[in-house]
Write a protein that holds these residues in place. Structure first.
Motif, PDB file in Angstrom:
ATOM      1  N   THR A 318       0.825  -1.207   0.000  1.00 55.23           N
ATOM      2  CA  THR A 318       0.000   0.000   0.000  1.00 55.23           C
ATOM      3  C   THR A 318       0.859   1.257   0.000  1.00 55.23           C
ATOM      4  O   THR A 318       0.632   2.195  -0.772  1.00 55.23           O
ATOM      5  N   ASN A 321       2.873   1.565  -3.450  1.00 49.62           N
ATOM      6  CA  ASN A 321       2.052   1.960  -4.595  1.00 49.62           C
ATOM      7  C   ASN A 321       1.650   3.424  -4.528  1.00 49.62           C
ATOM      8  O   ASN A 321       1.701   4.143  -5.530  1.00 49.62           O
ATOM      9  N   ALA A 322       1.250   3.885  -3.352  1.00 45.03           N
ATOM     10  CA  ALA A 322       0.854   5.284  -3.201  1.00 45.03           C
ATOM     11  C   ALA A 322       2.029   6.214  -3.460  1.00 45.03           C
ATOM     12  O   ALA A 322       1.920   7.204  -4.201  1.00 45.03           O
ATOM     13  N   GLN A 370      -5.225   4.146  -1.545  1.00 44.00           N
ATOM     14  CA  GLN A 370      -4.162   3.452  -0.824  1.00 44.00           C
ATOM     15  C   GLN A 370      -4.009   4.006   0.590  1.00 44.00           C
ATOM     16  O   GLN A 370      -3.742   3.256   1.538  1.00 44.00           O
TER      17      GLN A 370
END
Length: 380
Positions: A318, A321-322, A370
């Protein structure tokens, strides 16, 4: 929160050699500029099958596949080292669809028979996979895109999904479908089977996607991957790994865009001086350098967690990706600004990085989603 040992972020000798080999090979055979060739020629596939086969001979598609299925048997961290190199030149070859989504689905949930049937073919470069999973087109509160009903020969699938990565080139589809009781299952589906229609789409960044439509498509019970009704749990693991792998690609792309921009500001002159000597641009460059250093640490920590700290994968996926989505977009936007007028022309490669950043920003959840997930994982 449980105190954890700091992840190992340094590459060993073999990983450094893999990174060096991949970067040199890709720079020589797959420059970002070739994306225009695929676009302008309306190429049916959108990537080079010959190049994919060459990379298969180097072992890249089978890098994480166990040796008993024809792969090299290395770790997910090693895969991300290679994926970072592919991101530098925005490679449209099917790493995300096949090596991440497809292979991870089979590694995590596949039976031995399913693995024997497909993993050796993927490792050799013979076959490609595509996972038909995204429900976002259905809208909030709407019915699932693809329904599964119990039939006389197993299951009958009907519905459609859009923006499926590389479905038009895949030799096997892995389709998520929802039963009447709401349980989700993942099924292996032959793209040439009766009732399957695949329509190629064009995407902003030049990477291949398609609409997959199923009309009363029959699949046997043994085509289910991960168990009937267990698709949500399987996809959660697969999508976390895919988000980490894509973040590695975004890291490579952002670092390359930054490097190209720094080379440009050292050459471009204004008022008889390189524009890189102007303090305002130097401050912006330092900010980007700092963001990239932080992103590298996060991505490598997430990649290492898949191999060594599985309980931490969801949290770090998470975060990675953010941060990767925002950093790549910011770096590419600043790169356009520092290039000035030439940066917005089609003939300059830097614009290709901005298009890719805009596409990856929307993949597997935008940063705000996210962050919501991060809060939930931490009990907020």
């Amino acid at each position: 929160m449980t105190r954890l040992a700091a992840p190992k972020l340094l590459l060993n000798d073999e990983q450094q050699m893999l990174a060096k080999t991949a970067r040199e090979f890709i720079a020589a055979h797959a420059p970002a500029a070739r994306l225009r060739t695929f676009r302008d020629s309306n190429d049916d596939v959108g990537f080079s099958r010959d190049l994919w086969q060459q990379m298969a001979e180097l072992g890249w598609p089978g890098l994480q596949i166990p040796t008993e299925y024809g792969g090299l048997g290395l770790g997910f961290f090693d895969l991300c080292v290679m994926l970072e190199a592919t991101g530098r030149e925005l490679m449209p070859e099917p790493f995300v669809s096949t090596s991440l989504l497809g292979v991870q689905s089979l590694l995590v949930g596949g039976t031995d028979a399913q693995k024997q049937a497909w993993l050796p073919r993927v490792a050799s470069g013979e076959s490609l996979l595509a996972v038909v999973h995204d429900e976002r087109t259905s809208g909030v509160g709407a019915a699932p895109c693809i329904r599964a009903q119990t039939g006389s020969r197993g299951f009958e699938l009907s519905g459609d999904k859009a923006q499926v990565l590389d479905a038009h080139a895949a030799d096997q589809l892995l389709v998520s479908a929802t039963a009447e009781d709401g349980a989700v299952s993942l099924f292996l589906v032959d793209p040439g089977a009766e009732g399957v229609t695949i329509t190629r789409q064009s995407r902003l960044d030049g990477h291949g996607v398609a609409i997959v439509r199923l009309e009363s498509c029959n699949v046997p019970t043994d085509a289910c991957v991960g168990g009937v009704g267990k698709g949500d749990a399987l996809l959660a693991v697969v999508l976390d790994r895919t988000a980490i792998g894509l973040s590695a690609q975004m890291l490579g792309a952002a670092e390359q865009a930054f490097a190209d921009t720094m080379a440009y500001v050292k050459e471009r002159k204004q008022f008889d001086a390189p524009i890189g000597s102007f303090q305002a641009l130097q401050h912006r460059a330092v900010d980007l350098y700092t963001e990239l250093a932080l992103l590298r640490s996060v991505v490598l920590a997430a990649a290492r967690a898949v191999d060594e700290q599985p309980d931490e994968v969801a949290r770090l996926a998470t975060l990675a990706n953010a941060l990767a989505s925002e950093t790549f977009l910011h770096v590419s936007q600043e790169a356009i600004q520092m290039h000035g007028g030439i940066g917005v022309t089609d003939e300059h490669d830097i614009g290709l990085y901005l298009k890719r950043a805009q596409a990856t920003y929307m993949s597997f959840g935008v940063p705000s989603q996210q962050r919501d997930r991060w809060a939930e994982l931490h009990g907020y």
